[in-house]
Motif scaffolding. Structure first.
Motif, PDB file in Angstrom:
ATOM      1  N   ARG A 123       0.854  -1.188   0.000  1.00 58.13           N
ATOM      2  CA  ARG A 123       0.000   0.000   0.000  1.00 58.13           C
ATOM      3  C   ARG A 123       0.896   1.247   0.000  1.00 58.13           C
ATOM      4  N   ILE A 124       0.593   2.206  -0.828  1.00 58.67           N
ATOM      5  CA  ILE A 124       1.394   3.439  -0.873  1.00 58.67           C
ATOM      6  C   ILE A 124       1.178   4.228   0.419  1.00 58.67           C
ATOM      7  N   HIS A 136      -6.479   2.360  -2.164  1.00 62.63           N
ATOM      8  CA  HIS A 136      -6.453   1.420  -3.293  1.00 62.63           C
ATOM      9  C   HIS A 136      -5.357   1.789  -4.286  1.00 62.63           C
ATOM     10  N   SER A 137      -4.202   2.240  -3.713  1.00 62.31           N
ATOM     11  CA  SER A 137      -3.037   2.546  -4.555  1.00 62.31           C
ATOM     12  C   SER A 137      -1.837   1.798  -3.985  1.00 62.31           C
ATOM     13  N   PHE A 138      -1.122   1.105  -4.855  1.00 67.92           N
ATOM     14  CA  PHE A 138      -0.087   0.172  -4.411  1.00 67.92           C
ATOM     15  C   PHE A 138       1.205   0.420  -5.187  1.00 67.92           C
ATOM     16  N   VAL A 139       2.330  -0.017  -4.599  1.00 75.43           N
ATOM     17  CA  VAL A 139       3.632   0.151  -5.254  1.00 75.43           C
ATOM     18  C   VAL A 139       4.359  -1.197  -5.239  1.00 75.43           C
ATOM     19  N   ARG A 140       5.033  -1.530  -6.339  1.00 72.95           N
ATOM     20  CA  ARG A 140       5.893  -2.722  -6.392  1.00 72.95           C
ATOM     21  C   ARG A 140       7.239  -2.301  -5.799  1.00 72.95           C
ATOM     22  N   ASP A 141       7.376  -2.440  -4.471  1.00 71.98           N
ATOM     23  CA  ASP A 141       8.565  -1.925  -3.798  1.00 71.98           C
ATOM     24  C   ASP A 141       9.555  -3.060  -3.565  1.00 71.98           C
TER      25      ASP A 141
END
Ligand SMILES: O=c1[nH]c(=O)c2[nH]c(=O)[nH]c2[nH]1
Length: 330
Positions: A123-124, A136-141
Motif C-alpha cells: 500500500r502506498i 487502493h493505490s499500491f507500489v511494487r517496492d
C-alpha cells in the motif's frame, strides 16, 4: 487419435514418471472491503497433475481422462473468484485449496502439485509515519516474492486427501551490508589467491524455504484444519524479519565468520521463535554476490584495502552459493 509407436506390451521402454499441468498462470485478485478500501494479491500459479490411469495419454494417445491444462488454468481463476477473500489473499491457503481441488473432484487424479508465487504490492504511504495510507493505490517496492509449494495426494481405499508437502518460502530478497562481514582463517593451499578480510561487503539474494509439520496420515477436513490452525502470514513475516535482523546485526562473533555461519544462525533463530513452532525445518540458499574494490593506483589513489575501499565493482559472475537445511531434532 491412433498411436503410431509400439504398444506398451511390445515396447522395450517403460514410462517411469509423468505429470502434466499449467505453469505461469497469472492473476490479480482485488478484494473490496469497502468501495474505496481494497486489498490486492498478484500470483503466478503452476499446477501439475498425475495418476496411473493417465499413463495411456502418453503411451496410447488416449485423452479421455486428461483434464486439459486449459481447464486447470480456468480452475485456478474460478477458485480465485469464488473462495472466501481471506483464503485467496493468503498464498498458503490459496495453494492448499487448489491442490486439494483436483484429487477431490477427479477420482483418477491421485496427486496434485501446486506452486503459488506471490508478487509484492505494498500500500502506498504518503507520509513518513504511514498515517496516510492510500486505500487502493499500491507500489511494487521490490522484487521479493513469497512462494508456496503444496502436494495433495489421495490415500487409502477411500481416496481421502492427504497433504504431503506444505513448503513456504521467500525469494529474491536482495540484501547488502557495506561492513560487518569477515572471511578469514580458511584453508590455504596452492589454489588459494583470496585475501583474508576482516571487513567486506556482503550482498545476497535470500532464497529461503520452510516446511510445515504435517499429520502423517490423511484425514477428513485436513485442508480446513491446516487453514484454521496456522497463521501463515504471521509466520512469513516473522521469518522475513528474523532473516533481516540476523543479516544486519551479525557483525562480530562466530556467526559472523562466514556466510555459512550467518546462514546457520538465521535458520536456528527462525526455528527458535515460538510463533514458528509449526515449522519443521528451514533451508536457505544464499548467493555471495561479490563486490571487488577497483584499483585506482593509476590516479595515485589508494582504494584496494578491503575495509577502506570506497569504490567497488559489482560482479555479475561468478558468485558463491551457500546452502543448508536445518531441522528440529526428533
Ligand atoms: O563467507 C564465505 N564463505 C565461503 O566459503 C567463501 N569462499 C570465498 O571465496 N568467499 C567466501 N565467503
Amino acid at each position: 487419435m491412433t498411436s503410431s509407436g509400439p504398444t506398451r506390451d511390445s515396447s522395450p521402454f517403460a514410462l517411469q514418471s509423468f505429470s502434466y499441468g499449467k505453469s505461469l498462470v497469472r492473476l490479480l485478485r482485488v478484494v473490496r472491503h469497502t468501495p474505496t478500501h481494497h486489498h490486492i494479491v498478484e500470483y503466478t500459479v503452476a499446477t501439475l497433475l498425475s495418476g496411473p490411469s493417465l499413463a495411456s495419454s502418453y503411451t496410447e494417445g488416449d485423452n479421455s481422462l486428461v483434464v486439459a491444462t486449459d481447464s486447470q488454468k480456468n480452475t485456478v481463476h474460478f477458485l480465485a473468484k469464488t473462495l472466501p477473500p481471506e483464503e485467496v489473499l493468503c498464498p498458503e491457503k490459496f495453494a492448499l485449496r487448489i491442490a486439494a481441488h483436483f484429487p477431490t473432484k477427479y477420482a483418477h487424479i491421485e496427486k496434485c502439485e501446486v506452486e503459488v508465487v506471490s508478487h509484492k504490492w505494498s500500500r502506498i504511504k504518503l507520509d513518513e509515519a504511514g498515517a496516510n495510507e492510500e486505500e487502493h493505490s499500491f507500489v511494487r517496492d521490490g522484487e521479493e516474492k513469497r512462494t508456496v509449494q503444496v502436494v495433495a495426494e489421495q490415500q487409502g481405499s477411500d481416496k481421502a486427501i492427504a497433504i504431503t508437502k506444505l513448503q513456504s518460502g521467500l525469494k529474491d530478497l536482495l540484501l547488502l551490508k557495506s561492513g560487518g562481514s569477515a572471511f578469514h582463517s580458511f584453508l590455504r593451499d596452492e589454489f588459494t589467491t583470496l585475501r583474508e578480510v576482516n571487513d567486506r561487503i556482503f550482498s545476497t539474494a535470500v532464497d529461503c524455504r520452510y516446511d510445515y509439520a504435517l499429520p502423517a496420515a490423511s484425514s477428513a477436513g485436513i485442508v480446513d484444519s491446516l487453514i484454521a490452525s496456522h497463521d501463515f502470514d504471521g509466520i512469513a513475516s516473522s521469518i522475513r524479519q528474523s532473516t533481516l535482523r540476523i543479516f544486519s546485526h551479525t557483525d562480530t562473533g562466530a556467526a559472523a565468520a562466514s556466510v555459512q555461519a550467518t546462514l546457520h544462525l538465521m535458520a536456528t533463530t527462525a526455528l527458535s521463535a515460538p510463533e514458528n513452532a509449526a515449522v519443521d525445518s528451514i533451508e536457505y540458499a544464499l548467493p555471495n554476490k561479490h563486490y571487488v574494490p577497483i584499483d585506482l593506483k593509476w590516479a595515485g589513489l589508494e582504494n584496494m584495502k578491503e575495509d577502506e575501499a570506497e569504490v567497488f565493482l559489482p560482479q555479475a559472475d561468478p558468485s558463491g552459493l551457500i546452502k543448508a537445511k536445518v531441522g528440529r531434532k526428533a
